[in-house]
Structure formats: structure tokens, C-alpha cells
Write a protein that holds these residues in place. Structure first.
Motif, PDB file in Angstrom:
ATOM      1  N   LYS B  43      -9.847 -44.539  28.266  1.00 50.92           N
ATOM      2  CA  LYS B  43     -10.232 -43.318  27.322  1.00 50.92           C
ATOM      3  C   LYS B  43      -9.469 -43.787  26.146  1.00 50.92           C
ATOM      4  O   LYS B  43     -10.044 -43.624  25.148  1.00 50.92           O
ATOM      5  CB  LYS B  43      -9.574 -42.291  27.966  1.00 50.92           C
ATOM      6  CG  LYS B  43     -10.551 -41.970  29.303  1.00 50.92           C
ATOM      7  CD  LYS B  43      -9.874 -40.494  29.911  1.00 50.92           C
ATOM      8  CE  LYS B  43      -8.564 -40.502  29.987  1.00 50.92           C
ATOM      9  NZ  LYS B  43      -8.134 -41.116  31.365  1.00 50.92           N
ATOM     10  N   SER B  44      -8.013 -44.056  26.120  1.00 48.06           N
ATOM     11  CA  SER B  44      -7.558 -44.332  25.135  1.00 48.06           C
ATOM     12  C   SER B  44      -7.859 -45.739  24.291  1.00 48.06           C
ATOM     13  O   SER B  44      -8.007 -45.734  22.898  1.00 48.06           O
ATOM     14  CB  SER B  44      -5.907 -44.623  25.452  1.00 48.06           C
ATOM     15  OG  SER B  44      -5.283 -43.411  25.903  1.00 48.06           O
ATOM     16  N   THR B  45      -8.279 -46.687  25.070  1.00 47.62           N
ATOM     17  CA  THR B  45      -8.962 -47.959  24.350  1.00 47.62           C
ATOM     18  C   THR B  45     -10.108 -47.590  23.688  1.00 47.62           C
ATOM     19  O   THR B  45     -10.264 -48.225  22.593  1.00 47.62           O
ATOM     20  CB  THR B  45      -9.069 -48.838  25.601  1.00 47.62           C
ATOM     21  OG1 THR B  45      -8.077 -48.973  26.413  1.00 47.62           O
ATOM     22  CG2 THR B  45      -9.371 -50.246  24.912  1.00 47.62           C
ATOM     23  N   PRO B  84      -2.553 -40.560  18.453  1.00 46.01           N
ATOM     24  CA  PRO B  84      -2.344 -41.301  19.754  1.00 46.01           C
ATOM     25  C   PRO B  84      -1.707 -40.042  20.899  1.00 46.01           C
ATOM     26  O   PRO B  84      -1.233 -39.257  20.393  1.00 46.01           O
ATOM     27  CB  PRO B  84      -1.120 -42.158  19.352  1.00 46.01           C
ATOM     28  CG  PRO B  84      -0.674 -41.978  18.124  1.00 46.01           C
ATOM     29  CD  PRO B  84      -1.517 -41.329  17.219  1.00 46.01           C
ATOM     30  N   GLN B  85      -1.851 -40.747  21.992  1.00 43.99           N
ATOM     31  CA  GLN B  85      -1.316 -39.704  23.165  1.00 43.99           C
ATOM     32  C   GLN B  85       0.165 -39.593  23.050  1.00 43.99           C
ATOM     33  O   GLN B  85       0.593 -38.281  23.328  1.00 43.99           O
ATOM     34  CB  GLN B  85      -1.535 -40.839  24.281  1.00 43.99           C
ATOM     35  CG  GLN B  85      -1.421 -40.128  25.642  1.00 43.99           C
ATOM     36  CD  GLN B  85      -2.419 -40.930  26.875  1.00 43.99           C
ATOM     37  OE1 GLN B  85      -2.751 -42.092  26.362  1.00 43.99           O
ATOM     38  NE2 GLN B  85      -2.181 -40.332  28.162  1.00 43.99           N
ATOM     39  N   LYS B  86       0.795 -40.544  22.780  1.00 39.49           N
ATOM     40  CA  LYS B  86       2.322 -40.240  22.395  1.00 39.49           C
ATOM     41  C   LYS B  86       2.511 -40.248  21.006  1.00 39.49           C
ATOM     42  O   LYS B  86       2.066 -41.388  20.349  1.00 39.49           O
ATOM     43  CB  LYS B  86       3.037 -41.263  23.231  1.00 39.49           C
ATOM     44  CG  LYS B  86       4.517 -41.033  23.327  1.00 39.49           C
ATOM     45  CD  LYS B  86       5.177 -42.161  24.099  1.00 39.49           C
ATOM     46  CE  LYS B  86       6.778 -41.956  23.853  1.00 39.49           C
ATOM     47  NZ  LYS B  86       6.913 -42.695  22.323  1.00 39.49           N
ATOM     48  N   LEU B 162      -8.684 -37.628  19.220  1.00 40.04           N
ATOM     49  CA  LEU B 162      -7.467 -36.962  19.613  1.00 40.04           C
ATOM     50  C   LEU B 162      -7.476 -37.543  21.109  1.00 40.04           C
ATOM     51  O   LEU B 162      -8.191 -37.094  21.854  1.00 40.04           O
ATOM     52  CB  LEU B 162      -7.514 -35.312  19.791  1.00 40.04           C
ATOM     53  CG  LEU B 162      -7.971 -34.958  18.196  1.00 40.04           C
ATOM     54  CD1 LEU B 162      -7.920 -33.325  18.166  1.00 40.04           C
ATOM     55  CD2 LEU B 162      -6.801 -35.271  17.353  1.00 40.04           C
ATOM     56  N   ASP B 163      -6.091 -38.006  21.586  1.00 44.67           N
ATOM     57  CA  ASP B 163      -5.966 -38.759  22.675  1.00 44.67           C
ATOM     58  C   ASP B 163      -5.154 -37.648  23.343  1.00 44.67           C
ATOM     59  O   ASP B 163      -3.832 -37.671  23.260  1.00 44.67           O
ATOM     60  CB  ASP B 163      -5.097 -39.992  22.629  1.00 44.67           C
ATOM     61  CG  ASP B 163      -5.296 -40.588  23.593  1.00 44.67           C
ATOM     62  OD1 ASP B 163      -5.888 -40.215  24.886  1.00 44.67           O
ATOM     63  OD2 ASP B 163      -5.096 -41.900  23.721  1.00 44.67           O
ATOM     64  N   GLU B 164      -5.598 -36.945  24.269  1.00 48.97           N
ATOM     65  CA  GLU B 164      -4.650 -35.735  25.117  1.00 48.97           C
ATOM     66  C   GLU B 164      -3.809 -34.674  24.096  1.00 48.97           C
ATOM     67  O   GLU B 164      -2.578 -34.831  24.352  1.00 48.97           O
ATOM     68  CB  GLU B 164      -3.849 -36.415  26.157  1.00 48.97           C
ATOM     69  CG  GLU B 164      -5.004 -37.304  26.937  1.00 48.97           C
ATOM     70  CD  GLU B 164      -4.237 -37.617  28.195  1.00 48.97           C
ATOM     71  OE1 GLU B 164      -3.443 -36.504  28.867  1.00 48.97           O
ATOM     72  OE2 GLU B 164      -4.661 -38.540  28.900  1.00 48.97           O
ATOM     73  N   PRO B 165      -4.340 -34.183  23.254  1.00 47.15           N
ATOM     74  CA  PRO B 165      -3.523 -33.559  22.111  1.00 47.15           C
ATOM     75  C   PRO B 165      -2.910 -32.252  22.685  1.00 47.15           C
ATOM     76  O   PRO B 165      -1.861 -31.824  22.043  1.00 47.15           O
ATOM     77  CB  PRO B 165      -4.585 -32.970  21.182  1.00 47.15           C
ATOM     78  CG  PRO B 165      -6.006 -32.801  22.001  1.00 47.15           C
ATOM     79  CD  PRO B 165      -5.788 -34.107  22.765  1.00 47.15           C
TER      80      PRO B 165
HETATM   81 MG   LIG Z   1      -4.608 -42.844  27.689  1.00 44.53          MG
END
Ligand SMILES: [Mg+2]
Ligand SMILES: Nc1ncnc2c1ncn2[C@@H]1O[C@H](COP(=O)(O)OP(=O)(O)OP(=O)(O)O)[C@@H](O)[C@H]1O
Lengths: 264, 221
Positions: B43-45, B84-86, B162-165
Motif C-alpha cells: 500500500k505504501s509502495t 508518509p506513514q511515519k 495519505l498513508d494511515e493518517p
Molecule cells: Mg505502509
């Protein structure tokens, strides 16, 4: 220039084996297992220096540019192989860019020193050029190896920041400029620090050699000063070039970081 | 409704081709596309590929019909913007972090740092205005995530990736954040959001969305 140096006779040279024995005793006493390497190292050092001695005698006697230039290039090649061998984080071998940076910085600075400052007769004297270029290469080699190593460690340590800057619209240079500066600085720092302490902590090898060879210290000091600022200039140019040349290769044509940087 | 972002046959392989990600999809104006799938599904990729931070092995991406190669990468990344996620915070204060994108040369002249807007978003997301002077490195995970989102909103993207906001937020803050996003979509009808989320609660707060399931394929390639 009539130097009144004291030659070392064959017998005296043989006596220097005492020093090898001393080193060997340390290894044996502490059981370091270094005896074989020590023996091999001593033999190699003797043979390499002897060969170099004959080669230099021959080269100085012929003293033609078509011999001097290939030798300088060969020296630059050996130095760049050593520099790129020390950088293990690079995604691809930096041999070619090391060679380009070392050659360019060494020739620019070396020619200024030889043609404008020392001005031997004739101008392309092998006796002057080979040792001068050799000193520049040795130091630039350390400088660019440090700079490259630092560049890749900084990038690995800050890969998320770089990616974030790119996401915010940074150009590739804006995304990595802090790390490029740190890299050039890290390559230059040892040389600049050595300017601060030279003469106070130790006498540099070249100056020691000239004094032993009978040159009066006043003159030896002048040479040493020129050599040190020449090294600083060559290291600065070499580090800048190597960092600029490697910077291009960090990014894809789409201005994203190349994938190899994520691997290690 | 017109198509804001479309991606076709995106493929990216991992471990020398032992696994690969493959995805196609699109998002229309005003829409939220939820990206779901197990951890490691890619998903992030996928979001990074859409932001052009990672290059796909193959596939096409279109922004309002333009193929991605035709658009300057810096402009693309600001308009189709990945968060990003982080959250990544730079050295310096929260204020300086919010101003970072405005110091970049690609930032267009019409767009200036708007402190009023920053403060308004901080209030909406439950952050105290004094936080502007706080060192960004000392923020909690949930605070950083919200500051990163504000930084993203201030550069006025058209599509937010948005990556897991909401991953680092409690229920109350999560609702605030989702309200801000829904409001943001309504302010301009060209906008769209692609959002990775594992959280069922997120979906309840969204009035309209579609789902794209992503999974990693085992592949001889
Ligand atoms: Mg991810
Ligand atoms: N640079 C990389 N090199 C090698 N493998 C990678 C790289 N980046 C991601 N991967 C691998 O690709 C796969 C997908 O990663 P990704 O981060 O996209 O997953 P995700 O769906 O976002 O997972 P999560 O829900 O845990 O965040 C994972 O197996 C990951 O280990």
C-alpha cells in the motif's frame, strides 16, 4: 644546491634489520601472529622501494613528458582504486569518478605549484613533478574517500528526510545539499586541521627528509608551507568534484532517489 | 465527475521478482479512494509510486489525462502529494517545519506561507497555537502526524496520498482529522484523496468513498 647528506652504506642498511627484529619480538611476545606478515611486509617494502629507486633514476635521466604523463596517470589510477576500495556503501563502484576527480584536482594544483611556484629547469622536471604529484595524490585520495564515505552515510541516515523534501517539491540538489556540504567538509577537515598543528606536534616527512638531506631549515620550511597549502587546495577541489559527480548518480531521470540507496 | 488521477497496470517487483505488486485504479473529483490490504501488501509502495517517489517497473499514471512523464516531478509531487506513514520532522521549530516547503525554489510565487491558515488548521486538529515555537523533534507521534498533515495542506495539493493518517491518533483526534479532510474536499471540487487505512472507524466518518484492495502476488517474472 649542494646538499651534504649522509649516505647509508650496504652494511648500515643491513644493520637496520635490528629494527625488524625488535618489531618481531613485540609480535612474538604478545603472540600477535604477525610474524609472517611482518616478514613478507619487510621483503615487499625493500623490493618495492628498490625497484622504485631504479625506476626513478631511469625516469629522471630520460625526463621526457611522454614518460612523465603516463606515470602520473598511473599513479592517479592506483590512488583512485585505493580510494574507491575504501568506500563500501556506494551502490556502484566510484572508480571512474574517483579517477576523474583525482586527476583533475591533482593536475590543476600540481601544475600551478610546478609551473608558477617552484619553476624548475626545464619546467617539466620529473624530479619535481613526480614527488609533488605523488604527495597531492596521497592526500587527495584520503580526502575523497572520506568525503564519499560521509556522503553515503549521511544519505542512508537521512533517507526519509530526503524523500519528504522531494515530496514537498524540492529539487534533487535542495533535497541533499546539507549532506553534500557535510561530505565535502568531512573530506577537507583533516587537511585544514593539519595546517593548525604543523611544526608544533611533528615535523612533516618531507621537511624531515630535506633537512636530513642537508637543506637548511629555512628553505625546507618554505617548501613545506607550499606543499601544505597545495595539498589543502587539491583536497578541496577533489572532494568538491567527487561529490558533484556522485550527486548526479543518486537520482533517477524522474528526480527520485535511485533504489539502490534504499537497500543497504 | 471528472477523473483526477488514474493509474493503469502499475507493476513493481520485490526480491528480484519473487513478489510483485500490481494495481490499477482511479480517483474522481471529490472522491476518497481507500487503499486496503494486509501488512506488506504494498500500500505504501503504491502511494509512493503515485507520488513519483518510486519508479514502477511498468504502468502509466495520468493526472487529469496528462501522462506523468509530461509533468515536472517537483510540481507533480506538490500537487499529488504523499504524506508518509511515519511523519518526518526536520530540525527546528514546528513553525519552521511548516515553512520548509515555501523555502524551496520550485514553490510558485503566488503561494506564500499563510500563518493564519496554519493556526486555523492547528485549532481544527486540536493543537495549541504555542506549539508553533516548539522544537519539532520533541513532538509526540500523534502531534507530528497532524503537523505533517498541516504542512501538506498548506502547499495546496490537488490530490492527497495519505498513508494511515489516523494510525497514531485517539478516537477524538481521529474524528477531528477526518472532518478536516472532508471539509478540505468540499472547499474545492477538483480535489481528491487516496488513503491507506486499516481502521473501520475511519470509514464510518467518511460520507463517500470507494475501496481498492491491494495484495502482493507471488510471481515468476
Ligand atoms: Mg505502509
Ligand atoms: N526499498 C525496499 N526494498 C526491498 N523491499 C521493500 C522496499 N520497500 C518496501 N519493500 C517491501 O515491499 C513490500 C510492501 O511494502 P509496503 O511498505 O508498501 O507495504 P504496506 O502495504 O504499506 O505495509 P504496512 O501496512 O505494514 O505499512 C514489503 O514486503 C516490504 O518489505
Amino acid at each position: 644546491m649542494d646538499y651534504s647528506y649522509i649516505p647509508i652504506s650496504n652494511l648500515q642498511l643491513l644493520l637496520s634489520i635490528i629494527l625488524v627484529l625488535l618489531t618481531g619480538l613485540v609480535s612474538a611476545f604478545m603472540q600477535l601472529g604477525l610474524l609472517k606478515s611482518l616478514l613478507w611486509g619487510t621483503i615487499r617494502a625493500f623490493l618495492q622501494l628498490t625497484i622504485i629507486g631504479y625506476a626513478l633514476t631511469f625516469i629522471f635521466a630520460v625526463n621526457k613528458l611522454y614518460i612523465i604523463i603516463p606515470i602520473l596517470l598511473l599513479m592517479a589510477f592506483v590512488a583512485s582504486r585505493e580510494a574507491s576500495r575504501r568506500v563500501d556503501k556506494a551502490p556502484e563502484s566510484p572508480l571512474l569518478i574517483s579517477f576523474l576527480s583525482l586527476t583533475a584536482s591533482t593536475f590543476v594544483v600540481g601544475l600551478i605549484v610546478v609551473m608558477l611556484i617552484i619553476t624548475p629547469e626545464p619546467l617539466y622536471s620529473a624530479r619535481v613533478m613526480i614527488p609533488i604529484f605523488g604527495m597531492i595524490l596521497g592526500n587527495s585520495m584520503n580526502g575523497i574517500a572520506l568525503a564519499l564515505d560521509r556522503m553515503y552515510s549521511e544519505i542512508h541516515a537521512h533517507i526519509e528526510e530526503i524523500e519528504e523534501l522531494l515530496a514537498l517539491g524540492a529539487s534533487p540538489w535542495e533535497a541533499v545539499q546539507d549532506y553534500m556540504k557535510a561530505a565535502v567538509k568531512s573530506g577537507m577537515t583533516p587537511t585544514i586541521n593539519s595546517l593548525m598543528v604543523v611544526g608544533l606536534v611533528s615535523l612533516p616527512g618531507m621537511m624531515t627528509g630535506q633537512i636530513l638531506a642537508g637543506m637548511d631549515p629555512q628553505n625546507a620550511v618554505r617548501y613545506q608551507f607550499v606543499v601544505m597549502i597545495m595539498i589543502a587546495a587539491a583536497v578541496a577541489i577533489g572532494c568538491l568534484l567527487i561529490v558533484l559527480l556522485s550527486y548526479r548518480k543518486l537520482f533517477t531521470e524522474d528526480q527520485a532517489l535511485i533504489e539502490a540507496l534504499y537497500q543497504k | 465527475m471528472s477523473r483526477v488521477l488514474e493509474f493503469q497496470d502499475i507493476r513493481k517487483s520485490f526480491d528480484q521478482g519473487a513478489h510483485y505488486l500490481s494495481a490499477s485504479g482511479y480517483v474522481d473529483q471529490g472522491e476518497v479512494l481507500l487503499i486496503r490490504g494486509p501488512s506488506g501488501a504494498g500500500k505504501s509502495t503504491l502511494l509512493k509510486i503515485l507520488a513519483r517517489l518510486i519508479r514502477p517497473d511498468q504502468g502509466m499514471i495520468y493526472w487529469e489525462g496528462q501522462p506523468y512523464r509530461a509533468v515536472d516531478p517537483a510540481l507533480w509531487r506538490r500537487k499529488i502529494h504523499y504524506v508518509p506513514q511515519k511523519a518526518v520532522m526536520f530540525e527546528g521549530t514546528v513553525l519552521s517545519n511548516l515553512q520548509t516547503p515555501f523555502r524551496l525554489s520550485s514553490m510558485s510565487d503566488e503561494l506564500r506561507f499563510d500563518q493564519e491558515a496554519a493556526l486555523k488548521y492547528m485549532e481544527l486538529l486540536g493543537l495549541h497555537p504555542d506549539m508553533l515555537e516548539q522544537q519539532a523533534g520533541t513532538l509526540s507521534g500523534g502531534e507530528s502526524a497532524r503537523v505533517a498533515l498541516i504542512r501538506a495542506l498548506l502547499i495546496q495539493p490537488q490530490v492527497l496520498l495519505l498513508d494511515e493518517p489516523t494510525a497514531s491518533l485517539d478516537d477524538e483526534r481521529r474524528d477531528l482529522l477526518l472532518q478536516v479532510l472532508v471539509q478540505w474536499l468540499k472547499e474545492d471540487d477538483k480535489r481528491a484523496i487516496l488513503m491507506v487505512s486499516h481502521n473501520a472507524e475511519d470509514i464510518k466518518s467518511l460520507p463517500f468513498y470507494r475501496v481498492l484492495e491491494v495484495s502482493m502476488h507471488k510471481g515468476a517474472e
